[in-house]
Design a protein around this motif. Sequence first.
Motif, PDB file in Angstrom:
ATOM      1  N   UNK A 160       0.695  14.481 -11.034  1.00 47.68           N
ATOM      2  CA  UNK A 160       1.067  13.398 -11.938  1.00 47.68           C
ATOM      3  C   UNK A 160       0.460  12.110 -11.409  1.00 47.68           C
ATOM      4  N   UNK A 161       0.053  11.196 -12.303  1.00 45.10           N
ATOM      5  CA  UNK A 161      -0.402   9.889 -11.815  1.00 45.10           C
ATOM      6  C   UNK A 161       0.723   9.053 -11.224  1.00 45.10           C
ATOM      7  N   UNK A 162       1.955   9.357 -11.585  1.00 39.91           N
ATOM      8  CA  UNK A 162       3.103   8.591 -11.101  1.00 39.91           C
ATOM      9  C   UNK A 162       3.334   8.903  -9.620  1.00 39.91           C
ATOM     10  N   UNK A 163       3.293   7.890  -8.807  1.00 42.83           N
ATOM     11  CA  UNK A 163       3.530   8.066  -7.376  1.00 42.83           C
ATOM     12  C   UNK A 163       2.383   8.697  -6.616  1.00 42.83           C
ATOM     13  N   UNK A 164       1.223   8.796  -7.244  1.00 40.22           N
ATOM     14  CA  UNK A 164       0.103   9.484  -6.600  1.00 40.22           C
ATOM     15  C   UNK A 164      -0.346   8.778  -5.328  1.00 40.22           C
ATOM     16  N   UNK A 165      -0.334   7.450  -5.329  1.00 41.89           N
ATOM     17  CA  UNK A 165      -0.803   6.715  -4.162  1.00 41.89           C
ATOM     18  C   UNK A 165      -0.054   7.081  -2.897  1.00 41.89           C
ATOM     19  N   UNK A 166       1.266   7.196  -3.004  1.00 39.54           N
ATOM     20  CA  UNK A 166       2.070   7.553  -1.833  1.00 39.54           C
ATOM     21  C   UNK A 166       1.737   8.953  -1.346  1.00 39.54           C
ATOM     22  N   UNK A 167       1.596   9.903  -2.284  1.00 37.77           N
ATOM     23  CA  UNK A 167       1.290  11.280  -1.887  1.00 37.77           C
ATOM     24  C   UNK A 167      -0.082  11.368  -1.217  1.00 37.77           C
ATOM     25  N   UNK A 168      -1.059  10.669  -1.785  1.00 45.72           N
ATOM     26  CA  UNK A 168      -2.399  10.713  -1.211  1.00 45.72           C
ATOM     27  C   UNK A 168      -2.446  10.049   0.165  1.00 45.72           C
ATOM     28  N   UNK A 169      -1.720   8.956   0.321  1.00 45.05           N
ATOM     29  CA  UNK A 169      -1.693   8.287   1.619  1.00 45.05           C
ATOM     30  C   UNK A 169      -1.158   9.222   2.700  1.00 45.05           C
ATOM     31  N   UNK A 170      -0.036   9.886   2.405  1.00 45.67           N
ATOM     32  CA  UNK A 170       0.539  10.796   3.396  1.00 45.67           C
ATOM     33  C   UNK A 170      -0.390  11.977   3.658  1.00 45.67           C
ATOM     34  N   UNK A 171      -1.043  12.473   2.609  1.00 41.84           N
ATOM     35  CA  UNK A 171      -1.987  13.567   2.807  1.00 41.84           C
ATOM     36  C   UNK A 171      -3.175  13.122   3.649  1.00 41.84           C
TER      37      UNK A 171
END
Length: 393
Positions: A160-171
């Motif tokens: 989902x585009x929602x919250x993607x930035x946080x998930x990508x940062x942690x990844x």
Amino acid sequence: MNTTALDRILRGPSGLGTSGLHFTPRTEVPEAPAPEPAVQAQPNVPAVPTVPVQPEASAPPSGGKPKAGDPIPGLYHHPIAEPDPARVEALSLKIKAWAIDEIELYPPEWEKDFDGFSTGRYMVACHPDAPSVDHLMLAARLMVAENAVDDCYCEDLGGSPVGLGSRLLLAHTALDALHTTPEYHPAWQASLAADAPRRAYHSAMEYFVRASTPSQADRFRHDMARLHMGYLAEAAWAETDHIPEVWEYLAMRQFNNFRPCPTITDTVGGYELPAELHALPAMQRVIALAGNATTIVNDLYSYTKELSSPGVHLNLPVVISEREGVSRKEGYLKAVEVHNELMHAFEAEAAALAVACPVPTLVRFLRGVSAWLDGNHYWHQTNTFRYTLPDFW
């Protein structure tokens, strides 16, 4: 190119003249090298490469509709030989064992799609000078991990585009480790196993770091940061239902593209392109053109697959059609022309750079990137499990 820098670089390795440079036309088909048992240590200055050249780009068919497994009519590309089946099978078994058994990347119900992706055939086609299956596994793990992040974070397998930035940062911290205080380090360390994409990134990067030089590993981390920035731009457009201008879309695709894959061709080949050569502006332009061209190949071959998915899926044909007020067919055919222009520019710039700076590692790297583009097209063309062409001819 700065004259002083070029003079300094040219004082390095020698022995390969411009007679060995064959970006176009190509007259031979590469054969897979004999496998070796394990990844070898990386020399500072590898030997002069002997990567065979490949056949001239095919011309558009004289008429008739393309059949399943045919190339897109009019698309500029270089046909390659069928990848060595023994090497494909060996790599396919090893990458599946890593994904399913070692890191538990996919649930059982995704196994058919994993097999249909044909990672083994993909990587063998893209890296014809890899010394061994172990070298190919470096690329295969990273490819599978990148796809897991794309599918599970961005696309239709929970993304989902929602919250993607946080998930990508942690990844991304699985590739570029967090340096923090002892109090908070254990929580981050535990997070690396929190979900399948992070497990995949972490494991694949550990293997890559052991086989690569520090410079190669750092180059890859920067390329992945570029990729993640492209993901975020596309996600922002999805959240706001924005159809970008064509130039904006192409700018996004310069980041959200295959760049991390061909730029590890030296690690997979068992040698190193020195950082000062990789950083040359002319080399950076060549790499950017290569990434842009090969990513449009994906836009074109995945066109019908993406149209059948929910919502509006941006790709170059769709954006051209929407922004330039032309039919879907006209948008698609113009996207083919854009790809061809980028491919011709890549080949011209690569050949010019190889002549201007005929250092063996630089020439080998350019030929490796070119081979990756050819292998990537081959995989898209022949992967009828995933792709079918639109009825535009």
